[in-house]
Design an enzyme around this catalytic site. Structure first.
Site, short mmCIF file in Angstrom:
data_model
loop_
_atom_site.label_atom_id
_atom_site.label_comp_id
_atom_site.label_asym_id
_atom_site.label_seq_id
_atom_site.Cartn_x
_atom_site.Cartn_y
_atom_site.Cartn_z
N LYS A 1 0.86 -1.19 0.00
CA LYS A 1 0.00 0.00 0.00
C LYS A 1 0.88 1.23 0.00
O LYS A 1 1.69 1.44 0.91
CB LYS A 1 -0.92 -0.01 1.22
CG LYS A 1 -1.81 1.23 1.29
CD LYS A 1 -2.80 1.14 2.42
CE LYS A 1 -3.62 2.42 2.50
NZ LYS A 1 -4.65 2.36 3.53
N LYS B 1 -2.14 -1.60 -3.87
CA LYS B 1 -2.99 -0.41 -3.84
C LYS B 1 -2.13 0.84 -3.91
O LYS B 1 -1.16 0.93 -3.16
CB LYS B 1 -3.79 -0.43 -2.53
CG LYS B 1 -4.67 0.76 -2.32
CD LYS B 1 -5.25 0.74 -0.93
CE LYS B 1 -5.98 2.05 -0.73
NZ LYS B 1 -6.39 2.25 0.62
C1 PBG Z 1 -7.68 3.35 5.40
C2 PBG Z 1 -7.89 3.26 3.93
C3 PBG Z 1 -7.69 4.23 2.94
C4 PBG Z 1 -8.16 3.68 1.75
C5 PBG Z 1 -8.59 2.40 2.03
N1 PBG Z 1 -8.41 2.15 3.39
C6 PBG Z 1 -7.20 5.61 3.03
C7 PBG Z 1 -5.82 5.90 3.38
O1 PBG Z 1 -4.96 5.02 3.50
O2 PBG Z 1 -5.57 7.09 3.58
C8 PBG Z 1 -8.18 4.38 0.41
C9 PBG Z 1 -9.17 3.86 -0.55
C10 PBG Z 1 -9.43 4.73 -1.72
O3 PBG Z 1 -8.80 5.78 -1.94
O4 PBG Z 1 -10.34 4.38 -2.47
N2 PBG Z 1 -6.38 3.39 5.83
#
Ligand code: PBG
Length: 349
Positions: A217, A270
């Site tokens: 991520k 992601k």
């Molecule tokens: C929570 C989380 C996030 C997303 C999914 N889970 C936001 C982040 O990490 O700031 C992002 C999902 C998206 O942008 O569609 N940590």
């Protein structure tokens, strides 16, 4: 003197054709297999199906809410009482799973609503499993929607503490499993959280609940609309101290390997679009299903450009989803899920 009439004659005049036309015939003709929709469909290497999709749902604690998210047109904040109808529609479209994000009424320093037995996600899980038992319910396990500072862990002196956060994440995951979640998906990027969650689930008697880890991520600008939707933007600083640097490739493979060692059953990359190379490498490296998160900013870009008629939004959506699959994703978390499923259903009908 040669007659010069047509354009072909003129061209021939300046660039005379060789006598032996055979030398110009290409020996291979890939275009043969592109003639006509039927043949193109037969030789297609990647197929998209509604069963590839996981649909994100934002759940609020207020009653009677179905509020469109401005930066994510076509996606809504749902109250629990209105989720049932939405979930039936999702099932009818052939989408097998949802992933839940909670928007709690109350936030505090340690995000205690994230692991409250009657928290918004826990109640939503129960409601969905009661109404549509066949719809697989995945829960996002993180603290950022529940903490008043908006970070994904406990904060001390401006720093996000790793180890004390693990305990809270594990409690959140177990509370989701107790509520009936079919799968948990930690998205916080603390070190060791997959192992901590696995151990806690096993100890609580939930050894059958799989973990889909947000393994690779990245600290991405593509999460903007989500943070508006979930009210989870950090109140100070950013997430670069725990999410990955977009410039790094080998580090993604390390993160995936660690999460698998700790017991992840599926791994996620992601965002998706700017990270197709990572999806491919993770796919080639692992033997577990690979998910890709087609995130909020990727969705918003398509919608915004389509709104201005700058692009054909529908074709762009199908191309993007197909290419994420082609890169190696078995599953796609996407805000396009319902719209794309509708198109796929129409084509099959
Ligand atoms: C929570 C989380 C996030 C997303 C999914 N889970 C936001 C982040 O990490 O700031 C992002 C999902 C998206 O942008 O569609 N940590």
């Amino acid at each position: 003197m040669k007659q010069v009439g047509t354009l072909a004659d003129l061209l021939n005049w300046f660039y005379p054709m060789p006598d032996d036309l055979e030398t110009l015939r290409p020996p291979f003709r890939p275009r043969r297999l592109r003639r006509g929709t039927t043949l193109r469909r037969m030789v297609r290497e990647t197929r998209l199906s509604p069963s590839d999709f996981i649909y994100p749902l934002f759940v609020t604690e207020d009653d009677d809410v179905c509020r469109e998210i401005p930066s994510m047109p076509g996606n809504f904040h749902w109250s629990i009482d209105r989720l049932e109808a939405e979930c039936r529609e999702i099932v009818q479209l052939g989408i097998p799973a949802v992933i839940l994000f909670g928007i709690p009424r109350r936030k505090d320093a340690c995000g205690s609503e994230a692991f409250a037995a009657d928290g918004v996600v826990q109640r939503a899980v129960r409601a969905i499993k009661a109404a549509t038992p066949d719809l697989l319910v995945i829960t996002d396990v993180c603290l950022c929607e529940y903490t008043d500072h908006g970070h994904c862990g406990i904060v001390k002196h401006g720093d996000v503490l790793n180890d004390p956060t693990l305990e809270l994440l594990a409690r959140a995951a177990v509370s989701h499993a107790v509520a009936g979640a079919d799968m948990v998906a930690p998205s916080d990027m603390m070190d060791g959280r997959v192992g901590a969650i696995r151990a806690a689930l096993d100890r609580a008697g939930y050894s059958d609940v799989p973990i889909m880890s947000y393994a690779a991520k990245y600290a991405s600008a593509f999460y903007g609309p989500f943070r508006d939707a979930a009210g989870s933007a950090p109140q100070f600083g950013d997430r670069r101290g725990y999410q990955m640097d977009p410039a790094n490739r080998r580090e993604a493979l390390k993160e995936v390997a660690l999460d698998l060692d700790e017991g992840a059953d599926l791994v996620m990359v992601k965002p998706a679009l700017a990270y197709l190379d990572i999806i491919r490498e993770v796919k080639d490296l692992t033997r577990v299903p690979v998910a890709a998160y087609n995130v909020s900013g990727e969705y918003a870009m398509v919608k915004a450009a389509a709104e201005r008629d700058w692009v054909d939004g529908q074709r762009m959506m199908m191309e993007i989803l197909t290419c994420i699959r082609r890169a190696g994703a078995d599953l796609i978390l996407t805000y396009h899920a319902k719209e794309a499923a509708r198109i796929l259903q129409d084509h099959l009908a």
